[in-house]
Design a protein around this motif. Structure first.
Motif, PDB file in Angstrom:
ATOM      1  N   LEU A  24       0.854  -1.182   0.000  1.00  0.00           N
ATOM      2  CA  LEU A  24       0.000   0.000   0.000  1.00  0.00           C
ATOM      3  C   LEU A  24       0.894   1.237   0.000  1.00  0.00           C
ATOM      4  N   ASP A  26       1.810   5.124   0.877  1.00  0.00           N
ATOM      5  CA  ASP A  26       1.595   5.927   2.083  1.00  0.00           C
ATOM      6  C   ASP A  26       0.307   6.731   2.000  1.00  0.00           C
ATOM      7  N   ILE A  29      -2.608   4.499   2.969  1.00  0.00           N
ATOM      8  CA  ILE A  29      -2.647   4.296   4.421  1.00  0.00           C
ATOM      9  C   ILE A  29      -3.141   5.559   5.105  1.00  0.00           C
ATOM     10  N   ASN A  30      -2.624   6.705   4.683  1.00  0.00           N
ATOM     11  CA  ASN A  30      -3.045   7.978   5.285  1.00  0.00           C
ATOM     12  C   ASN A  30      -4.529   8.251   5.048  1.00  0.00           C
ATOM     13  N   VAL A  52      -0.315   0.159  12.535  1.00  0.00           N
ATOM     14  CA  VAL A  52      -0.237  -0.152  11.110  1.00  0.00           C
ATOM     15  C   VAL A  52       0.991  -1.040  10.910  1.00  0.00           C
ATOM     16  N   THR A  54       3.260  -3.213   8.246  1.00  0.00           N
ATOM     17  CA  THR A  54       3.625  -3.551   6.878  1.00  0.00           C
ATOM     18  C   THR A  54       4.840  -4.485   6.844  1.00  0.00           C
ATOM     19  N   ALA A  77      -0.728  -4.934   4.151  1.00  0.00           N
ATOM     20  CA  ALA A  77      -0.870  -4.015   5.283  1.00  0.00           C
ATOM     21  C   ALA A  77      -1.930  -4.552   6.236  1.00  0.00           C
ATOM     22  N   PHE A  79      -4.050  -3.356   9.750  1.00  0.00           N
ATOM     23  CA  PHE A  79      -4.406  -2.299  10.690  1.00  0.00           C
ATOM     24  C   PHE A  79      -4.933  -3.011  11.934  1.00  0.00           C
ATOM     25  N   THR A 115     -11.227   1.558   2.667  1.00  0.00           N
ATOM     26  CA  THR A 115     -10.466   0.707   1.748  1.00  0.00           C
ATOM     27  C   THR A 115     -11.309   0.403   0.511  1.00  0.00           C
TER      28      THR A 115
END
Length: 175
Positions: A24, A26, A29-30, A52, A54, A77, A79, A115
């Motif tokens: 993923l 950044d 993810i952000n 998070v 990875t 990734a 979470f 997502t």
């Protein structure tokens, strides 16, 4: 988006357990974390935290903690959504435990939908050894892991799971 579009958006989401190795970005993810931060919470205390993950070694250790569920190790990734009891108990006492669980669950739901909105795939995983997850991630005692949201560019199943009719869930005025 109108209400029909929204229902369609929700209806076409599914849990995905097969992922490409593509990491993923950044910004993805952000985006997911920014969406989580808009979730409602008791007293606006946001009694949740996310780890998070990875790193492949940590993902594989979490897959072991999740009773060997392969998708947890294969998703690029993870979470790990946690309830932060101290944050809510500071205002609500013992009831704050429940509120922290609710806050984290709502935040995870927002993350799962984020997502989907980004064209990514996810699988909410709740079956894991809580103590093993704590150890792998070095969580402090007041933090409880509630869900591992495996996320990535995935391969959705060929068909969506059948859902119960809403009438099976709804009771009017009394049970």
């Amino acid at each position: 988006m109108n209400s029909s579009d929204f229902l369609g958006f929700l209806s076409c989401r599914s849990s995905v357990r097969e992922y490409e190795e593509t990491p993923l970005a950044d910004d993805e993810i952000n985006y997911i974390m920014s969406c989580a931060s808009t979730a409602p919470s008791a007293g606006n205390l946001e009694a949740w935290d996310v780890v998070v993950v990875t790193d492949e070694e940590v993902r594989l250790a979490l897959a072991e903690a999740a009773f060997g569920q392969l998708h947890v190790g294969e998703a690029p990734a993870l979470f790990v959504v946690c309830a932060n009891y101290v944050r809510s108990m500071s205002q609500y006492g013992e009831r704050g435990i429940l509120y922290a669980v609710e806050d984290a669950t709502i935040a995870c739901t927002y993350m799962m939908l984020a997502t989907h909105a980004r064209g990514l795939h996810s699988c909410w995983t709740g079956a894991f050894d809580e103590d093993e997850v704590r150890e792998v991630l070095g969580l402090p005692p007041h933090i409880r892991p509630l869900a591992i949201l495996a996320t990535g560019h995935g391969h959705p199943p060929g068909h969506l799971a059948e859902r119960m009719d809403t009438g099976e869930h709804v009771h009017r005025d009394v049970w």
